[in-house]
Design a protein around this motif. Sequence first.
Motif, PDB file in Angstrom:
ATOM      1  N   THR A  85     -13.296  31.117  -4.463  1.00  0.00           N
ATOM      2  CA  THR A  85     -12.771  30.245  -4.156  1.00  0.00           C
ATOM      3  C   THR A  85     -13.114  29.005  -3.686  1.00  0.00           C
ATOM      4  O   THR A  85     -14.280  29.076  -3.073  1.00  0.00           O
ATOM      5  N   GLY A 129      -8.567  31.046  -5.276  1.00  0.00           N
ATOM      6  CA  GLY A 129      -8.350  30.307  -6.145  1.00  0.00           C
ATOM      7  C   GLY A 129      -8.943  28.815  -5.858  1.00  0.00           C
ATOM      8  O   GLY A 129     -10.007  28.682  -5.065  1.00  0.00           O
ATOM      9  N   HIS A 162      -1.406  32.496  -5.020  1.00  0.00           N
ATOM     10  CA  HIS A 162      -2.289  32.516  -6.306  1.00  0.00           C
ATOM     11  C   HIS A 162      -2.267  33.386  -7.384  1.00  0.00           C
ATOM     12  O   HIS A 162      -2.040  33.112  -8.472  1.00  0.00           O
TER      13      HIS A 162
END
Length: 360
Positions: free
Chosen positions: A309, A323, A332
Amino acid sequence: MPHTIRNIAKALNAEAEGNLDLMVGATAEPAAAGPEDLALAVDPKYADGLAQGAARAAMLWQGADWRALGLEAAIFAPRGRLSMAHLSRMMDPGPAIAPGIHPMTVIDPTATIGDGAAIGPFVTIGAGARIGANARIAPHASIAEGAVIGDDALILNGARIGARVVIGDRFIAHPGATIGGDGFSFVTPEVSGVEEIRHTLGLREEIRKQEWVRIHSLGSVSIGDDVEVGVNSCIDRGTIRDTKVGNGTKIDNLVHLGHNVQVGRDCLLCAMVGVAGSVKIGDRVVLAGQVGVSDNIFIGDDVIAGGGTKILSNAPAGRVLLGYPAVKMDLHIEMQKALRRLPRLAKTVAELQKTVAKDG
């Protein structure tokens, strides 16, 4: 050193049955366990491995039929991984650092060494440094001038503690960890390209030559109690104020905390996490492997960010992120589902375009 099943169970505050005087000297996976080992089978999925090994005793899940598994004794773990944590601490002999101060060390006369400290060869300790009681320092570690390290610390091979760093009790630094290196701070005499595109979000009027002027780090690093820093991880000292890490935080291998970063209590920062300068991280935050955090933002208490992330803006307390850029995890997942449908959607649109063109 061998332990009886009775003593192990008592140390773990766990129940045990069978021959409690049976001695075990090591732990092992069920299939590889010998008769002197304690097999670790804290989940029913490991039961088949016990038949392949030769263990006489095992740590088992609650309710397991140890007799049917062919064992002479068993310890029942109420919470498997937690029991393994306590057991591993009990069985770990730790590094072989002889008590006292090895003659091949260089310790400044103004440094203070606490009672019961064990310091290996080729260690250097600078002027005015203070080492707490029962601290253990492995070979080739260095403690710079003015550093303070609390009681019961473990500084392993090649770790570097910089000038004026202050560390609490029960600290662990793994090999190659560097605490208190200079922050990565530079400025240009004129407005730099980086400053320009931050303001314009990517537009550039012209590209000019520029040179970088170093901003020295006048702060240091302050670390609380019960903190652990992994292999080859780096915590930079602050520009003016200290970079800080709160009590109980655990930092994995190859993690970088930039200058002025503030990390709260009981956080977990996994391998290859990178936190840019002046980020403030709350308590109990978990950043999984390869998480990146942009500079000058805030991450609230109890945030969890999944592997890979990239957090580019403030994250409110309790948010679960995934993400690049980071979004809520459920969003996501929906985005990834939509992304996988794009080829089929593009094919459908192309067919519709042909139909419309033909009918037109």
